[in-house]
Design a protein around this motif. Structure first.
Motif, PDB file in Angstrom:
ATOM      1  N   ASP A 104       0.864  -1.180   0.000  1.00 11.69           N
ATOM      2  CA  ASP A 104       0.000   0.000   0.000  1.00 11.69           C
ATOM      3  C   ASP A 104       0.902   1.232   0.000  1.00 11.69           C
ATOM      4  OD1 ASP A 104      -2.344   1.498   0.090  1.00 11.69           O
ATOM      5  OD2 ASP A 104      -2.364   1.558   2.282  1.00 11.69           O
ATOM      6  N   THR A 105       0.682   2.143  -0.927  1.00 12.59           N
ATOM      7  CA  THR A 105       1.597   3.256  -1.166  1.00 12.59           C
ATOM      8  C   THR A 105       0.998   4.588  -0.741  1.00 12.59           C
ATOM      9  OG1 THR A 105       0.777   3.478  -3.435  1.00 12.59           O
ATOM     10  CG2 THR A 105       2.715   2.081  -3.092  1.00 12.59           C
ATOM     11  N   PRO A 106       1.838   5.618  -0.598  1.00 11.92           N
ATOM     12  CA  PRO A 106       1.347   6.943  -0.213  1.00 11.92           C
ATOM     13  C   PRO A 106       0.624   7.651  -1.343  1.00 11.92           C
ATOM     14  CG  PRO A 106       3.697   7.016  -0.602  1.00 11.92           C
ATOM     15  CD  PRO A 106       3.306   5.570  -0.677  1.00 11.92           C
ATOM     16  N   SER A 107      -0.175   8.631  -0.976  1.00  9.16           N
ATOM     17  CA  SER A 107      -0.868   9.472  -1.966  1.00  9.16           C
ATOM     18  C   SER A 107      -0.016  10.694  -2.305  1.00  9.16           C
ATOM     19  CB  SER A 107      -2.234   9.900  -1.424  1.00  9.16           C
ATOM     20  OG  SER A 107      -3.021   8.782  -1.148  1.00  9.16           O
ATOM     21  N   ASP A 108       1.250  10.475  -2.474  1.00 15.22           N
ATOM     22  CA  ASP A 108       2.208  11.521  -2.827  1.00 15.22           C
ATOM     23  C   ASP A 108       3.246  10.899  -3.754  1.00 15.22           C
ATOM     24  OD1 ASP A 108       1.396  13.687  -0.868  1.00 15.22           O
ATOM     25  OD2 ASP A 108       1.918  12.094   0.544  1.00 15.22           O
ATOM     26  N   ILE A 109       3.860  11.724  -4.561  1.00 11.32           N
ATOM     27  CA  ILE A 109       4.969  11.235  -5.375  1.00 11.32           C
ATOM     28  C   ILE A 109       6.235  11.375  -4.535  1.00 11.32           C
ATOM     29  CG2 ILE A 109       6.258  11.501  -7.512  1.00 11.32           C
ATOM     30  CD1 ILE A 109       3.767  12.688  -8.787  1.00 11.32           C
ATOM     31  N   ASN A 110       6.562  10.322  -3.817  1.00  9.65           N
ATOM     32  CA  ASN A 110       7.753  10.329  -2.980  1.00  9.65           C
ATOM     33  C   ASN A 110       8.527   9.042  -3.195  1.00  9.65           C
ATOM     34  OD1 ASN A 110       6.447   8.341  -1.524  1.00  9.65           O
ATOM     35  ND2 ASN A 110       6.098   9.578   0.299  1.00  9.65           N
ATOM     36  N   ALA A 111       9.571   8.840  -2.398  1.00  8.03           N
ATOM     37  CA  ALA A 111      10.428   7.667  -2.581  1.00  8.03           C
ATOM     38  C   ALA A 111       9.650   6.371  -2.418  1.00  8.03           C
ATOM     39  CB  ALA A 111      11.588   7.715  -1.585  1.00  8.03           C
ATOM     40  N   GLY A 112       8.694   6.363  -1.474  1.00 14.04           N
ATOM     41  CA  GLY A 112       7.921   5.153  -1.253  1.00 14.04           C
ATOM     42  C   GLY A 112       7.142   4.731  -2.476  1.00 14.04           C
ATOM     43  N   LEU A 113       6.431   5.672  -3.060  1.00 14.61           N
ATOM     44  CA  LEU A 113       5.636   5.361  -4.248  1.00 14.61           C
ATOM     45  C   LEU A 113       6.531   4.961  -5.411  1.00 14.61           C
ATOM     46  CD1 LEU A 113       2.994   5.273  -5.857  1.00 14.61           C
ATOM     47  CD2 LEU A 113       3.287   7.718  -6.307  1.00 14.61           C
TER      48      LEU A 113
END
Length: 236
Positions: free
Chosen positions: A123-132
């Motif tokens: 499950d990923t964040p709702s942001d364009i970051n390293a996690g996604l």
């Protein structure tokens, strides 16, 4: 996904993503995990969102270690892979997960797991970051839930632009709308999900709607989505 870190990794990686909030991705990730276990698949779920929405939803905010620790070289032990009441294993998130790691780090964690899995759901964040971005680079299949808002249409487009070579499928949540036609040019999963009061009811506890209302329409729809995903991953 080509895995070069180690030979033990055999699980398929399913990533749930939309850069717009409110798309239903966390509810979908939870429901799919339960459905996959019902289909006999050994499933690990990883919360990679620094907001830790799924971790909170599952009542696991106070765990000693999170995925941030494992991405920072802490060894994953069998006891760190907690088996929840709905029979999937889980690694939670905290606020440190939003930065400072790459897809290489995720693959290293997955190749060093002390248990074998058929499937890992992220499950990923709702942001364009390293996690996604890192999760998308590891994915075998990316599922992108969306509903009628233009904001979520934009989120679909952003995820697709980042998803690379992974198989990608959209999942429409709710009724058709004039906005939804903007996504029809892209491939959809064979199944879709409706809006449902049972989802809100399940949110009062720590189990999914498949447990809360196992014979409901939405539970059946999530199971259909899970089976379609297993077909795409060659796990049916």
């Amino acid at each position: 996904m080509a895995v070069a870190i180690g030979e033990r990794m055999s699980a398929k990686i399913l990533v749930i993503a939309n850069t717009a909030g409110g798309s239903g991705k966390t509810t979908l990730a939870h429901g799919l995990a339960v459905a996959m276990t019902e289909f006999g698949k050994k499933t690990l779920v990883i919360d990679l969102d620094p907001r830790a929405g799924l971790t909170f939803r599952l009542g696991r905010e106070n765990q000693r270690l999170s995925i941030a620790d494992f991405l920072s070289e802490t060894t994953v032990r069998s006891e760190d892979l907690e088996s929840l009441v709905e029979r999937f294993d889980f690694i939670g998130a905290d606020s440190r997960v939003g930065f400072g790691f790459t897809s290489h780090d995720i693959k290293k964690v997955l190749t060093r797991l002390p248990k074998d899995y058929d499937l890992v759901i992220i499950d990923t964040p709702s942001d364009i970051n390293a996690g996604l971005q890192s999760a998308l680079q590891c994915a075998d299949l990316v599922l992108i839930p969306y509903s009628q808002s233009l904001h979520q249409m934009r989120g679909v487009a952003q995820v697709k632009s980042l998803a690379g070579e992974a198989i990608q499928r959209l999942i429409q949540i709710g009724d058709d709308s004039h906005h939804a036609s903007e996504c029809l040019e892209w491939e959809h999963l064979d199944s879709r999900c409706s809006h449902s009061d049972e989802v809100e009811g399940a949110a009062t506890g720590v189990t999914s709607v498949l447990t809360f209302a196992k014979n409901s329409k939405i539970a059946s729809e999530i199971r259909e989505c899970a089976y379609s995903a297993l077909e795409l991953l060659g796990l049916d």
